[in-house]
Design an enzyme around this catalytic site. Sequence first.
Site, PDB file in Angstrom:
ATOM      1  N   CYS A  48       0.850  -1.188   0.000  1.00  0.00           N
ATOM      2  CA  CYS A  48       0.000   0.000   0.000  1.00  0.00           C
ATOM      3  C   CYS A  48       0.889   1.243   0.000  1.00  0.00           C
ATOM      4  O   CYS A  48       2.041   1.194   0.434  1.00  0.00           O
ATOM      5  CB  CYS A  48      -0.900  -0.037   1.232  1.00  0.00           C
ATOM      6  SG  CYS A  48      -1.891   1.438   1.508  1.00  0.00           S
ATOM      7  N   HIS A  49       0.357   2.363  -0.452  1.00  0.00           N
ATOM      8  CA  HIS A  49       1.118   3.617  -0.449  1.00  0.00           C
ATOM      9  C   HIS A  49       1.594   3.993   0.958  1.00  0.00           C
ATOM     10  O   HIS A  49       2.638   4.626   1.106  1.00  0.00           O
ATOM     11  CB  HIS A  49       0.263   4.757  -1.022  1.00  0.00           C
ATOM     12  CG  HIS A  49       0.240   4.797  -2.514  1.00  0.00           C
ATOM     13  ND1 HIS A  49       1.299   5.269  -3.252  1.00  0.00           N
ATOM     14  CD2 HIS A  49      -0.708   4.419  -3.417  1.00  0.00           C
ATOM     15  CE1 HIS A  49       1.004   5.183  -4.548  1.00  0.00           C
ATOM     16  NE2 HIS A  49      -0.202   4.672  -4.670  1.00  0.00           N
ATOM     17  N   THR A  50       0.828   3.614   1.972  1.00  0.00           N
ATOM     18  CA  THR A  50       1.230   3.932   3.345  1.00  0.00           C
ATOM     19  C   THR A  50       2.548   3.250   3.698  1.00  0.00           C
ATOM     20  O   THR A  50       3.411   3.840   4.347  1.00  0.00           O
ATOM     21  CB  THR A  50       0.133   3.508   4.330  1.00  0.00           C
ATOM     22  OG1 THR A  50      -1.098   4.128   3.953  1.00  0.00           O
ATOM     23  CG2 THR A  50       0.482   3.924   5.746  1.00  0.00           C
ATOM     24  N   HIS A  70       0.666  -4.101   5.886  1.00  0.00           N
ATOM     25  CA  HIS A  70      -0.573  -4.056   6.663  1.00  0.00           C
ATOM     26  C   HIS A  70      -1.807  -4.469   5.872  1.00  0.00           C
ATOM     27  O   HIS A  70      -2.903  -4.494   6.428  1.00  0.00           O
ATOM     28  CB  HIS A  70      -0.773  -2.665   7.264  1.00  0.00           C
ATOM     29  CG  HIS A  70      -0.953  -1.574   6.261  1.00  0.00           C
ATOM     30  ND1 HIS A  70       0.078  -1.097   5.493  1.00  0.00           N
ATOM     31  CD2 HIS A  70      -2.051  -0.868   5.903  1.00  0.00           C
ATOM     32  CE1 HIS A  70      -0.378  -0.139   4.711  1.00  0.00           C
ATOM     33  NE2 HIS A  70      -1.665   0.009   4.930  1.00  0.00           N
ATOM     34  N   GLU A  71      -1.674  -4.811   4.605  1.00  0.00           N
ATOM     35  CA  GLU A  71      -2.783  -5.393   3.851  1.00  0.00           C
ATOM     36  C   GLU A  71      -2.471  -6.872   3.685  1.00  0.00           C
ATOM     37  O   GLU A  71      -1.514  -7.230   2.996  1.00  0.00           O
ATOM     38  CB  GLU A  71      -2.917  -4.743   2.466  1.00  0.00           C
ATOM     39  CG  GLU A  71      -3.466  -3.342   2.485  1.00  0.00           C
ATOM     40  CD  GLU A  71      -3.784  -2.819   1.098  1.00  0.00           C
ATOM     41  OE1 GLU A  71      -4.424  -1.763   1.006  1.00  0.00           O
ATOM     42  OE2 GLU A  71      -3.385  -3.447   0.097  1.00  0.00           O
ATOM     43  N   CYS A 100     -11.644  -2.186  19.921  1.00  0.00           N
ATOM     44  CA  CYS A 100     -11.566  -2.834  21.242  1.00  0.00           C
ATOM     45  C   CYS A 100     -12.925  -3.266  21.743  1.00  0.00           C
ATOM     46  O   CYS A 100     -13.037  -4.123  22.618  1.00  0.00           O
ATOM     47  CB  CYS A 100     -10.883  -1.912  22.244  1.00  0.00           C
ATOM     48  SG  CYS A 100     -11.907  -0.490  22.767  1.00  0.00           S
ATOM     49  N   CYS A 103     -14.402   1.065  24.247  1.00  0.00           N
ATOM     50  CA  CYS A 103     -14.300   2.517  24.383  1.00  0.00           C
ATOM     51  C   CYS A 103     -15.547   3.208  23.824  1.00  0.00           C
ATOM     52  O   CYS A 103     -16.400   2.583  23.189  1.00  0.00           O
ATOM     53  CB  CYS A 103     -13.046   3.029  23.670  1.00  0.00           C
ATOM     54  SG  CYS A 103     -13.134   2.954  21.859  1.00  0.00           S
ATOM     55  N   CYS A 106     -15.954   2.792  20.015  1.00  0.00           N
ATOM     56  CA  CYS A 106     -16.399   1.465  19.586  1.00  0.00           C
ATOM     57  C   CYS A 106     -17.864   1.223  19.925  1.00  0.00           C
ATOM     58  O   CYS A 106     -18.571   0.512  19.203  1.00  0.00           O
ATOM     59  CB  CYS A 106     -15.528   0.382  20.224  1.00  0.00           C
ATOM     60  SG  CYS A 106     -13.858   0.277  19.515  1.00  0.00           S
ATOM     61  N   CYS A 114     -11.328   3.841  17.314  1.00  0.00           N
ATOM     62  CA  CYS A 114     -11.093   3.230  18.618  1.00  0.00           C
ATOM     63  C   CYS A 114     -10.035   3.998  19.418  1.00  0.00           C
ATOM     64  O   CYS A 114      -8.951   4.306  18.915  1.00  0.00           O
ATOM     65  CB  CYS A 114     -10.646   1.781  18.418  1.00  0.00           C
ATOM     66  SG  CYS A 114     -10.224   0.911  19.929  1.00  0.00           S
ATOM     67  N   ARG A 118      -6.475   2.895  17.728  1.00  0.00           N
ATOM     68  CA  ARG A 118      -6.395   3.777  16.560  1.00  0.00           C
ATOM     69  C   ARG A 118      -4.981   3.728  15.973  1.00  0.00           C
ATOM     70  O   ARG A 118      -4.003   3.548  16.690  1.00  0.00           O
ATOM     71  CB  ARG A 118      -6.740   5.200  16.979  1.00  0.00           C
ATOM     72  CG  ARG A 118      -7.003   6.157  15.841  1.00  0.00           C
ATOM     73  CD  ARG A 118      -7.424   7.514  16.365  1.00  0.00           C
ATOM     74  NE  ARG A 118      -8.595   7.433  17.241  1.00  0.00           N
ATOM     75  CZ  ARG A 118      -9.204   8.498  17.744  1.00  0.00           C
ATOM     76  NH1 ARG A 118      -8.753   9.716  17.463  1.00  0.00           N
ATOM     77  NH2 ARG A 118     -10.262   8.359  18.527  1.00  0.00           N
ATOM     78  N   CYS A 178      -7.059  -2.300   3.899  1.00  0.00           N
ATOM     79  CA  CYS A 178      -6.734  -0.873   4.000  1.00  0.00           C
ATOM     80  C   CYS A 178      -7.422  -0.053   2.915  1.00  0.00           C
ATOM     81  O   CYS A 178      -8.570   0.306   3.024  1.00  0.00           O
ATOM     82  CB  CYS A 178      -5.212  -0.672   3.959  1.00  0.00           C
ATOM     83  SG  CYS A 178      -4.712   1.056   4.223  1.00  0.00           S
ATOM     84  N   ARG A 373      -2.644  -2.784  -7.207  1.00  0.00           N
ATOM     85  CA  ARG A 373      -2.222  -3.597  -6.077  1.00  0.00           C
ATOM     86  C   ARG A 373      -1.414  -4.793  -6.572  1.00  0.00           C
ATOM     87  O   ARG A 373      -1.780  -5.441  -7.558  1.00  0.00           O
ATOM     88  CB  ARG A 373      -3.430  -4.112  -5.268  1.00  0.00           C
ATOM     89  CG  ARG A 373      -4.031  -3.051  -4.343  1.00  0.00           C
ATOM     90  CD  ARG A 373      -3.045  -2.705  -3.231  1.00  0.00           C
ATOM     91  NE  ARG A 373      -3.601  -1.750  -2.264  1.00  0.00           N
ATOM     92  CZ  ARG A 373      -3.462  -0.443  -2.351  1.00  0.00           C
ATOM     93  NH1 ARG A 373      -2.833   0.114  -3.383  1.00  0.00           N
ATOM     94  NH2 ARG A 373      -3.938   0.347  -1.411  1.00  0.00           N
TER      95      ARG A 373
END
Length: 380
Positions: A48-50, A70-71, A100, A103, A106, A114, A118, A178, A373
């Site tokens: 991903c770009h992130t 993270h994907e 979670c 909170c 959530c 969250c 987060r 993501c 992707r």
Amino acid sequence: MSSAAGQVIRCKAAVAWEAAKPLVIEEVEVAPPQAMEVRLKILFTSLCHTDVYFWEAKGQTPLFPRIFGHEAGGIVESVGEGVTELKPGDHVLPVFTGECKECQHCKSEESNMCDLLRINTDRGVMLNDGKSRFSIRGQPIYHFVGTSTFSEYTVVHVGCVAKINPAAPLDKVCVLSCGISTGLGATLNVAKPKKGSSVAIFGLGAVGLAAAEGARIAGASRIIGVDLNSNRFDEAKKFGVTEFVNPKDYTKPVQEVIAEMTNGGVDRSVECTGSINAMISAFECVHDGWGVAVLVGVPNKDDSFKTHPMNFLNERTLKGTFFGNYKPRSDLPSVVEKYMNKELELEKFITHEVPFSEINKAFEYMLSGAGLRCIIRMDA
């Protein structure tokens, strides 16, 4: 539990030792999960770009060595104390943000941000004890956004794991962790276009095309793609885009161009670039009285959004969204079902595939702008 439950696992991971340097396949040690943690076997991941942004370390304090990613899609290998919703063998999607379920966010039907889980790009360690679960010969390796899926095994907080239909192909639905869900949800959950309405999408990268896919699913009759790169327009047709505007082709502001095309403005717009000028244009191009603009892209920290207050007084609405307003554990399983029911098309987002040993090719594709992707097969 697997035979390795409670024990350290040695496996391969793609480690970033320095900013903007090729990842190196290393043997890492992955510690067992602690309380409220899950150890996953990653089968497929994507770039991903992130990942690229933080790998390049532009405008941030570098945190290396690190395992990005993270994907992804995988299966539960073992669970830590207190984990009751997941068991070994479950098919899951790890997610960069969590739920979670305790909170105020959530418990709210209106928020997915969250308090506990987060996204945090600076932490690099687990919440439980402030330590990493990765190491190489005793040297800790930092986590990334709590997922670190560029490893054959990873440890994730249970609140960042969505259990999904085991029949869903992980090499397809892994992209929902993501960007694709972010764009899709921005349209379906936040903009909420009505059937037959008009929608403008600013930015035709993967997130913007996912927003267009959401407009297609919602039944929009006109989907106007806005991008500075005209080469993206043919690809965008696959995602339901019906008309195209390149702001460079006009001397007047693009919001005026779109207003003239649509008899006063579009019903909805979704901005997916992070450009402050695109954000302003996306807001000012929606119709007075009922128009809604949704901001998805992340601006520079010093940017300032400027528009005349009359644009609000004339009943235009401006909204923002995080991860498409999806709660990861509660909502992602239903997004997977949209794919399984052939309502959502994911194959058209996947333009490349490489074995794990060639993960740096995925970075080359992303940096060159080739494709959307790239799926990374962890078993190859």
